[in-house]
Scaffold this motif. Structure first.
Motif, PDB file in Angstrom:
ATOM      1  N   SER A 197       1.122   4.217  -2.787  1.00 27.77           N
ATOM      2  CA  SER A 197       0.944   5.613  -2.420  1.00 27.77           C
ATOM      3  C   SER A 197       2.110   6.458  -2.924  1.00 27.77           C
ATOM      4  O   SER A 197       1.915   7.560  -3.445  1.00 27.77           O
ATOM      5  CB  SER A 197       0.824   5.738  -0.900  1.00 27.77           C
ATOM      6  OG  SER A 197       0.710   7.092  -0.507  1.00 27.77           O
ATOM      7  N   SER A 215      -2.342  16.694  -0.888  1.00 31.12           N
ATOM      8  CA  SER A 215      -1.259  16.428   0.064  1.00 31.12           C
ATOM      9  C   SER A 215      -0.380  17.653   0.322  1.00 31.12           C
ATOM     10  O   SER A 215       0.379  17.676   1.290  1.00 31.12           O
ATOM     11  CB  SER A 215      -0.382  15.283  -0.454  1.00 31.12           C
ATOM     12  OG  SER A 215       0.442  15.714  -1.538  1.00 31.12           O
ATOM     13  N   SER A 221       0.830  -1.196   0.000  1.00 28.34           N
ATOM     14  CA  SER A 221       0.000   0.000   0.000  1.00 28.34           C
ATOM     15  C   SER A 221       0.871   1.255   0.000  1.00 28.34           C
ATOM     16  O   SER A 221       0.576   2.232  -0.695  1.00 28.34           O
ATOM     17  CB  SER A 221      -0.911   0.003   1.229  1.00 28.34           C
ATOM     18  OG  SER A 221      -1.656   1.194   1.294  1.00 28.34           O
ATOM     19  N   GLN A 222       1.959   1.217   0.792  1.00 31.04           N
ATOM     20  CA  GLN A 222       2.864   2.340   0.862  1.00 31.04           C
ATOM     21  C   GLN A 222       3.544   2.581  -0.479  1.00 31.04           C
ATOM     22  O   GLN A 222       3.707   3.722  -0.915  1.00 31.04           O
ATOM     23  CB  GLN A 222       3.929   2.107   1.946  1.00 31.04           C
ATOM     24  CG  GLN A 222       4.839   3.296   2.215  1.00 31.04           C
ATOM     25  CD  GLN A 222       4.074   4.475   2.779  1.00 31.04           C
ATOM     26  OE1 GLN A 222       3.220   4.320   3.647  1.00 31.04           O
ATOM     27  NE2 GLN A 222       4.357   5.668   2.280  1.00 31.04           N
ATOM     28  N   SER A 229       1.858   6.864  -6.667  1.00 27.11           N
ATOM     29  CA  SER A 229       0.819   7.822  -7.015  1.00 27.11           C
ATOM     30  C   SER A 229       1.322   9.247  -6.795  1.00 27.11           C
ATOM     31  O   SER A 229       1.053  10.146  -7.600  1.00 27.11           O
ATOM     32  CB  SER A 229      -0.427   7.577  -6.165  1.00 27.11           C
ATOM     33  OG  SER A 229      -1.416   8.561  -6.429  1.00 27.11           O
ATOM     34  N   ASN A 230       2.061   9.457  -5.696  1.00 26.88           N
ATOM     35  CA  ASN A 230       2.585  10.784  -5.389  1.00 26.88           C
ATOM     36  C   ASN A 230       3.572  11.248  -6.451  1.00 26.88           C
ATOM     37  O   ASN A 230       3.562  12.414  -6.858  1.00 26.88           O
ATOM     38  CB  ASN A 230       3.266  10.766  -4.020  1.00 26.88           C
ATOM     39  CG  ASN A 230       3.659  12.157  -3.565  1.00 26.88           C
ATOM     40  OD1 ASN A 230       2.804  12.991  -3.280  1.00 26.88           O
ATOM     41  ND2 ASN A 230       4.960  12.407  -3.491  1.00 26.88           N
TER      42      ASN A 230
END
Length: 227
Positions: free
Chosen positions: A30, A117, A26-27, A33-34
């Motif tokens: 993420s 973010s 998951s990390q 995606s960032n």
């Protein structure tokens, strides 16, 4: 007994490993995606600022910290000519071509998440206004949807208003009240805002905007806040 204990340890370790793998995966997603979102944002930075702080000289609003679902909806509205297509929406029209370049499934989610973010850039303001009246009018006409401190409300599809400039807030209220924005049949939420925008104007609207500017994402710098 030893075998049962060994089995318990083994199952515990297996479960821990599974959760650890899921977290790591998951990390990684993420982070990916960032990275994608940041790369996509570079085409926005020229107008909206490297940190999403906006640029009043270019009449572009701050984006940093805004909800990703709201950003995605507005990009979609621009791409579909629901917003920014009116001949008098000069600044909105500038967004049309940019929005249409983005893939709604491959690009927009990453871009919106990245912008959300970004930390909000706090700014000082030296505006004058009546805080008591502004608070009263805001709570009576805006707070039910946008939240008591203009923090937004996802359940009502209402965006954050904090962090936006006076000029941008005034322009959008004018656009809503004069039929430049929020008139398309498919823009149900925009039509709701157009109806509300027509209920306030003049000093009352100025005081409402003053109240919004005074909230968490801005730092008041003059005594007029208490007038």
């Amino acid at each position: 007994m030893i075998n049962k204990f060994a089995g318990f340890i083994a199952s515990t370790c297996l479960a821990f490993s599974f959760h650890s793998f899921a977290f790591d995966n998951s990390q990684a997603e993420s982070n990916e995606s960032n990275v994608k979102g940041k790369a996509l944002y570079q085409q926005c930075a020229a107008c909206h600022g490297q940190n999403g702080e906006g640029n009043e000289a270019l009449n572009t609003p701050a984006l940093a910290g805004q909800f990703d679902w709201y950003l995605s909806r507005q990009i979609s509205n621009f791409a579909k000519d629901i917003r920014g297509a009116h001949e008098k929406d000069v600044f909105g029209m500038q967004m049309l071509a940019m929005a249409k370049q983005l893939d709604p499934k491959k690009d927009v989610p990453h871009l919106s998440a990245y912008i959300q973010s970004l930390p909000v850039v706090k700014t000082q303001f030296t505006e004058s206004g009546n805080m008591a009246n502004g608070s009263r009018y805001y709570q009576g006409k805006c707070g039910a949807c946008h939240g008591g401190t203009a923090q937004g409300n996802k359940s009502l599809n209402a965006p954050k208003l904090t962090g936006l400039s006076k000029a941008y807030l005034q322009r959008q209220m004018s656009n809503f009240s004069t039929g430049i924005r929020g008139t398309k049949t498919e823009d149900k939420l925009g039509r709701q805002m157009a109806m509300m925008a027509k209920t306030t104007s003049g000093q009352e609207l100025n005081d409402i905007i003053f109240y919004i500017l005074s909230q968490d994402n801005h730092a008041p710098s003059n005594s007029s806040a208490s007038k």
